[in-house]
Every structure is written in structure tokens, then in C-alpha cells.
Scaffold this motif. Sequence first.
Motif, PDB file in Angstrom:
ATOM      1  N   VAL A 261       0.719  -1.059   0.133  1.00 56.36           N
ATOM      2  CA  VAL A 261       0.546   0.139   0.312  1.00 56.36           C
ATOM      3  C   VAL A 261       1.008   1.533  -0.094  1.00 56.36           C
ATOM      4  O   VAL A 261       1.697   1.495   0.701  1.00 56.36           O
ATOM      5  CB  VAL A 261      -0.588   0.281   1.102  1.00 56.36           C
ATOM      6  CG1 VAL A 261      -1.289   1.381   1.002  1.00 56.36           C
ATOM      7  CG2 VAL A 261      -2.211  -1.147   1.364  1.00 56.36           C
ATOM      8  N   ARG A 269      -4.075   6.885   0.573  1.00 55.99           N
ATOM      9  CA  ARG A 269      -3.473   5.373   0.496  1.00 55.99           C
ATOM     10  C   ARG A 269      -4.427   4.257  -0.863  1.00 55.99           C
ATOM     11  O   ARG A 269      -4.504   5.461  -1.433  1.00 55.99           O
ATOM     12  CB  ARG A 269      -4.563   4.765   1.606  1.00 55.99           C
ATOM     13  CG  ARG A 269      -3.632   5.055   2.615  1.00 55.99           C
ATOM     14  CD  ARG A 269      -4.555   4.846   3.882  1.00 55.99           C
ATOM     15  NE  ARG A 269      -4.628   3.241   4.448  1.00 55.99           N
ATOM     16  CZ  ARG A 269      -3.167   2.358   4.186  1.00 55.99           C
ATOM     17  NH1 ARG A 269      -1.950   3.600   5.540  1.00 55.99           N
ATOM     18  NH2 ARG A 269      -3.019   1.707   4.743  1.00 55.99           N
ATOM     19  N   ARG A 270      -3.181   3.783  -1.675  1.00 52.31           N
ATOM     20  CA  ARG A 270      -3.663   3.174  -2.933  1.00 52.31           C
ATOM     21  C   ARG A 270      -2.775   2.057  -2.957  1.00 52.31           C
ATOM     22  O   ARG A 270      -1.612   1.698  -2.337  1.00 52.31           O
ATOM     23  CB  ARG A 270      -3.705   3.655  -4.435  1.00 52.31           C
ATOM     24  CG  ARG A 270      -1.317   4.106  -4.936  1.00 52.31           C
ATOM     25  CD  ARG A 270      -1.659   4.687  -5.451  1.00 52.31           C
ATOM     26  NE  ARG A 270      -0.962   5.888  -6.025  1.00 52.31           N
ATOM     27  CZ  ARG A 270      -1.242   6.810  -7.105  1.00 52.31           C
ATOM     28  NH1 ARG A 270      -1.519   6.199  -8.141  1.00 52.31           N
ATOM     29  NH2 ARG A 270      -1.061   7.282  -6.925  1.00 52.31           N
ATOM     30  N   GLU A 271      -3.464   0.749  -3.588  1.00 46.61           N
ATOM     31  CA  GLU A 271      -2.857  -1.015  -3.801  1.00 46.61           C
ATOM     32  C   GLU A 271      -2.043  -1.064  -4.842  1.00 46.61           C
ATOM     33  O   GLU A 271      -2.222  -0.074  -5.971  1.00 46.61           O
ATOM     34  CB  GLU A 271      -3.940  -1.876  -3.076  1.00 46.61           C
ATOM     35  CG  GLU A 271      -4.646  -1.814  -2.620  1.00 46.61           C
ATOM     36  CD  GLU A 271      -5.155  -3.275  -1.999  1.00 46.61           C
ATOM     37  OE1 GLU A 271      -5.501  -3.886  -2.961  1.00 46.61           O
ATOM     38  OE2 GLU A 271      -5.883  -3.053  -0.856  1.00 46.61           O
ATOM     39  N   GLU A 287       3.499   0.226   3.189  1.00 45.62           N
ATOM     40  CA  GLU A 287       3.510  -1.203   3.356  1.00 45.62           C
ATOM     41  C   GLU A 287       3.317  -1.406   2.990  1.00 45.62           C
ATOM     42  O   GLU A 287       2.829  -1.924   2.221  1.00 45.62           O
ATOM     43  CB  GLU A 287       1.998  -0.008   4.225  1.00 45.62           C
ATOM     44  CG  GLU A 287       2.329   0.798   4.853  1.00 45.62           C
ATOM     45  CD  GLU A 287       0.460   2.207   5.489  1.00 45.62           C
ATOM     46  OE1 GLU A 287      -0.740   0.416   4.964  1.00 45.62           O
ATOM     47  OE2 GLU A 287       0.707   2.128   6.170  1.00 45.62           O
TER      48      GLU A 287
END
Length: 824
Positions: A261, A269-271, A287
Motif C-alpha cells: 500500500v 492510500r492506494r494498493e 506499507e
Amino acid sequence: MAKRIDVKDLDIYYGEFKAVEGVSLTVEPRSVTAFIGPSGCGKSTLLRTLNRMHEVVPGGRVEAGVRARPGGHGTGTAAVLEEQPGPEREQRHGGDGDQQRRQHGHRSPPPSADEPSMITRSTGPPRVGAPIGPRRDARRGAPGPDRPAVQLSIPPITHRDITRVVVRRDVGERESVDDELDELAAAHGVATGYRDGDRRPVTIDADVVVRVLGLLDVDATTAGARREALTAARERAAAGRLPGTIAVRTDRSRALPGPGVLVGPDGGRREVTEIPSGLEPGWYRLERDAGDVTVVVAPPSLPDPERSWGWMLQLYAMHSAQSWGIGDLGDLRGFVDWTGREHGARAVLLNPLHAFTPVPPVQPSPYTPSSRRFGTPLALRITDLGAYVRADPATRVEVDALRPETTDRIEHDRVWAAKRSALELLWRAEGRPAPAVAPDLAEFASFCALAERFGARWSRWPEDLRHPGARGVASVCAELAPRVAFHTWVQVQVQDQLAAVRGTAHEAGVRVVHDLAVGCDPEGADGWALQDVLAMGVRVGAPPDAFSQQGQDWGLPPWRPDRLDATGYAAYRDLLRALLRQADGLRIDHVAGLWRLWWVPPGWSADRGTYVHYDAEVMLAILTLEAHRAGALVIGEDLGTVEPEVTEGLVERHMLGSSVLWFTRDLDAGGDAEPLLPPDRWPEDSVATVSTHDLPTAMGFLRGEHVRARAELGLLDDVAGEEAKAAAERAELVELLRTQGLVTGADADDEELVVAMHALLASTRSRLALVSPYDVIGETRQPNLPGTVDEYPNWRLPLPVSYEQLREDPRVRAVVAAMAERRG
């Protein structure tokens, strides 16, 4: 038979020798070489140490003297402990060699009044030029119980410089690096070999590699420990683990070993399965299950600087009718306004304006600061302070009476005593304000207050004060709250005046470029505050070369690359931000240090070190990002022997390198000839200058002053040869000026040649050309003479003319006209 003594038995290293488990020194019973450097113990501790050596070397004697190594950053006085030639001791002068303690003129505190009576001052000049090292002298007799104790013979020029002893080891058979150790070292960025200035391969001894790995908390002392550390390194590599910090360019994506992430600067936030291209420059966090990673997203390069010209100033050397014995920010403010509006100059590069520890003696060298994050109050214009304007007439009279006059030597201690007294008067007149400031400035002010109470060297403070987070700091600083408030207020004044200079410069179209020193005093504020990310005890320097066969020790602690990585390079980022708040550009001293630094382990001599590599992609990305955010240009000091990737890395990011007239030569000419390059072949991505603060001035070069000064101080082995070389270089330069049509006739005088040099400078392809007042007004003495400490007034020479006189000098008008004609 050689006797081994534990490191801890020397009881010396920055006041207390920090023992390294399992490390010992081999001391020959017939001779020991000791090197004394810029930080460490006082003379009493030194003498206790030498007495311990005396137990190993009966009848030994120490000679202390200056060793100068031409062109090096690091320096040191040196001492040799050896057997006596017989019962009648020979009185020999110290000074076996010619190495200064630091190229930038480090000076140690004066000796204490309670020196042991065993110190004997020699009365003649030091003998210089001879090699130093373990001696084999046929005159020596065998040791015996009737031999006198160790005697320290101290020449006058070095008696203040005895501060640290490092025993040079007799290593005997040196173990080579095997394949496993080589692989382990590579995994941690520790070099097992390098190429010297002549591009010849040099192999590092195994014990050096093991010691430096240990400084990075990697145990390689035994075969078992080595295999265990190597297995862990291989497992990390096989798992594809990311470092703690990675760099990404905005125009490129970066693959990841697994999903994560990505958290943006705004918290979004973005995957992701990769770091995508097209991100806004900034600081991100990735992350992952394996742990968080700091992501530095930087533009691929900075904007190309315009083709322009400007000045490079040693600000301390300026003086005016208003300044107090040293150049100040009021002088600078007037200078940038004058040269921007009247000459069209577009940049002014300054010497480092870093903070010193406010306890005498004041360090004159701007390249050995207490803190690189804060400014020097020596540069304050007292009468420009708002507190002075608001003060009552009686207070102003009292302040005015403190003003020291300009003399032929800048007396840093006298100037600081006057300015400190004036600042304290004005602070009290303002009601003793305690400004609310950022935590880093509050911490710096706390250090200053503690230094006033406990001394300038924090390693000798009470144990519960030796770290900003130590248990005693808060309570003692509460007791010292008025002093903390005072130093906070002083730094606010420095920041305000720096901002005023920059505002005036912007109005005149001038960029103010600050110089970032390569490191800090290990006993200073940054050494105390940043010790968790610095390799304390390690000193950076340079390996042996033709000019400094023992290597160079600069006495400055390096960053620990592993801890920078683990902390997201926060300390490095904050350092850049602190400088860029008041600057339109940065000059990076020894820019090759962003790639690698020569580490000298604690207790070892400079030739017993190796290179430790840094993540240059991350270091450069952070520099690019922070300069981009500040709209600043970057200049890298890449003079001397640097790896090709250093210059290539600067060029790729549109950062400027450094081109000096004396050194800009055609290295591809073939044979032994390396002629001076004509101006149309100078590197475009560089800053062109006639000289630097460590090299001859224009007039000094023409008149051979650099040879005369060194010869007079005994720093040359072949004076006639150096004179012949200087004459040949002068003739070569004059011929280049003739071929370029910049001088005519057979009898151009030196002042005409100086103007012609600047016309050549202006004609180069380099994007920025910088002029020094030293060169323009015909000063023959250079600001700093490498190879000296107190023999030469390094960093203490004011300009021979005042600022007011400089503005009216016809030589300035001639050089400015030459620059403007070719630079616009």
C-alpha cells in the motif's frame, strides 16, 4: 617480541577510549608511531597514555610536530615514541613531516595551565619534510632500567594541537580477503579494494574489512560469525527484501517484489504492485508485510541553470565601516544589492556559515562546524538587529563601545566576545525573550547552554548528559533555561538576517548559494544530537596517495548508511532543508561523499581504512527533491580524483561540477602532456573559477607566492624544482591567454593578466563563472594554505581593502566589464 595491549588500556579516545571488544594493538618494543589529530583527549591524558607506552617501550621518547600532506582534507600533528640513543638525550625538534590536522585549518584549544612538568618545549623551528614511521636507528642503545621517563618535546607551533593519540599498529603478515569475506563486505557496502589516483588497483587488508564491518554491527571476527552473517545476507537477497528507503524518479516506474500500500504525502492510500511513474515529487511510505519502506519520489533532474556569472566570497574576510572586525550579513546584504543592480551578477557563493560551539576558543575554520543545521552568530550585524534599534540610547552607547576594530588578522575569539556581550545586553533589554521554536533549534540551544556549563566537548560531560535523550538533560536544561532562551534568541536573529539578505538578493536578481561542509566536529552540537545516525569514533578522510603516503584523517564522523536507511534519511533530509530555507543553491563540499567515504576506524591510522559505500541513488534523489522544492541550484565540488560516476551523476541531474583554471586540462592529449583546455572545451555543466580557497590566488600564482610561502615554512623538499614548475605553469597560462587573443604584446603586466584570466573564465562553456575578490584586487595570499595549522593564518586573513574601497576599485570595474562583455 611484540607486546599486545588492549585498546582500553590506552584510556584515550575523545576523552575516554571506547574499548572495542576483542580488539588490541600490536606494539613493537623498539618503536611506536602515534598520530595526534583534531579531536580527543587533553594533554594530561595523552601523557598518561604515553607513560603506559613507556612501560612497553622502556626509555621511549615522544616527538610532536606538524605533518602536512599537500592537497588533503585531513591533517594531524604526529608523535613518534622511540628508544633513546643513549643516556644523553638528544634534543631534537618535532615536526617529522608536513601534515596539517585538517586542510580547512582546524585549531585546537590552547593548553591548560596545569600541564605536567614533564613537557619540554623545544625552542627552534620544527623540522619538516622527513618521513614519519617506525624508526630503525643504529645509534639506539638497548633499553635499560636506568633510562629516564618519556619526554614530550613540543615545538611552539604545535603545543596547542596535542589532542588525540592513535597508535599505529605493526600488522606484520597481512591477511588477504577471501571470497566469503569479499561477498559479505559487498553486501554491506564495504570496499575490499579500490583504484588509486593513477587508476591502479589497491587491495584492502582483511583485518581492516573485518573492523569496518564491525562498526556496522556485522560480526566477521571468526569463521563461524562470518558464515552466519553471510548466510543472513544471502537470505535477505534471495527474499528480495527492499531496503528501508528507496528512490524513484517521477518519469519511471519501479517494480516491487510483492504487493503493498502506497501512502502519499497527503495521506492518500492506494494498493500497488509497483511504484508507478507520474507521481508528484515528495515523500511516500510503502506499507508491506515485511515492513514499511520510505519512498523518495524525485524529478529526474533540476532545471538547467542560466548562463551567468557571479562572485564567491569568504564572507568573514570582508569588512566595512559598520562591521565588527569580521565580515557580516550587513556587508553581504550591501554587496548583493550593489553587484546585482550595478553589474548584473546573478549569484554569490559563500563560505560555510555553519554554527560553532559558543565556548572559546572559536574554531576559525568554517569547514569544521559544531552544527551544519544552524548559522554562525559571528556573521550577525549587531546594529541591524531590531533589538538594537529599539534599545534606549544608553544601551546603544554601551553596545557601540564593544565594537572591535578590523586588524590585519581576524581574531575570532575577540570578535565573538564582543558580539556575545552585545547580544546579551540587547537580549536583556528586550526582556529576556524565550522564542517558541522548532524542536531541533531548541535542542541546539540546549547544547549551547550545556557547553557553557560543562565545556565544549560533550563526551566529557556527566554521563547522563551525553545524549539529547539522556535522563539528566531535561532537568539541567530547566536549570539553565535563561541560557537556553538566549541561544534560541540568537539563532532567531541569525535566521532573520539571513532571510533579509536573501530578500535583498532576490530584488537585485542574485541567487545566494551556501556551502555545505563535508562533516561536523564530533564534539559539537550535531555530533551530540545526531550520534545515533553518525559513526561516532570513525573519522572520514582519504587513502594514501603520492602526496600523503599515510593517508588523510579529516577528523569528522560520517553518516552510518545503515541507520540513514532505517530512519528514512530523515537527518540528511532535515540538514538539506535547514540550509535551503535561506539559500537559492547549495555547494556540496566533497560531493563524492554521496557515493562513498573513506572510513578510518577508531584508534587506527588513516592508511588503515577503507571505503564505505552509500546508496547514491537515494542520496541524490533526496538532494534533487529538496533542491527542486526550494527552486535551488546544486554545485558539487568534484575536484581531484573522483570516480567517473560522480561527475556523470551530477550531469544527469543537471547539477554543476567544479572547473578550476589551474586544473582544467586535456587529459586525453596523449603522452605526458596535459595542456590547459581552451575555454570552448570546458565542461558546460560546471562552475568555472580561477582558483579556490585552498589554492593560489590569481596574483599569487603569477608571482609564485604559493611556492615562496611553502618554502619559507619548510613544507617543500625541492624548492628549486617547485619554482621551475611554477614558472613553467605561468608561461603556459600566459601563452593560452595570448592564443585566445586576451593579451597582446610581450610585456603584459600582472594586472592585465588577471583581467585576461577573468575574460577567459567568462568565455568558457561553463554555465556559471564565479569571481573572487581575492583575485580581482591582486591579493597574493590564499585564504587557507594546506599543510599548515598555526604557521599560516588560515581563515584569518581579511581582504586588504574595505567593502567601501572595493566598490570604487578600478580593478573591479575592469574585471566586471570583462565578465559582462562575454556573459551579458
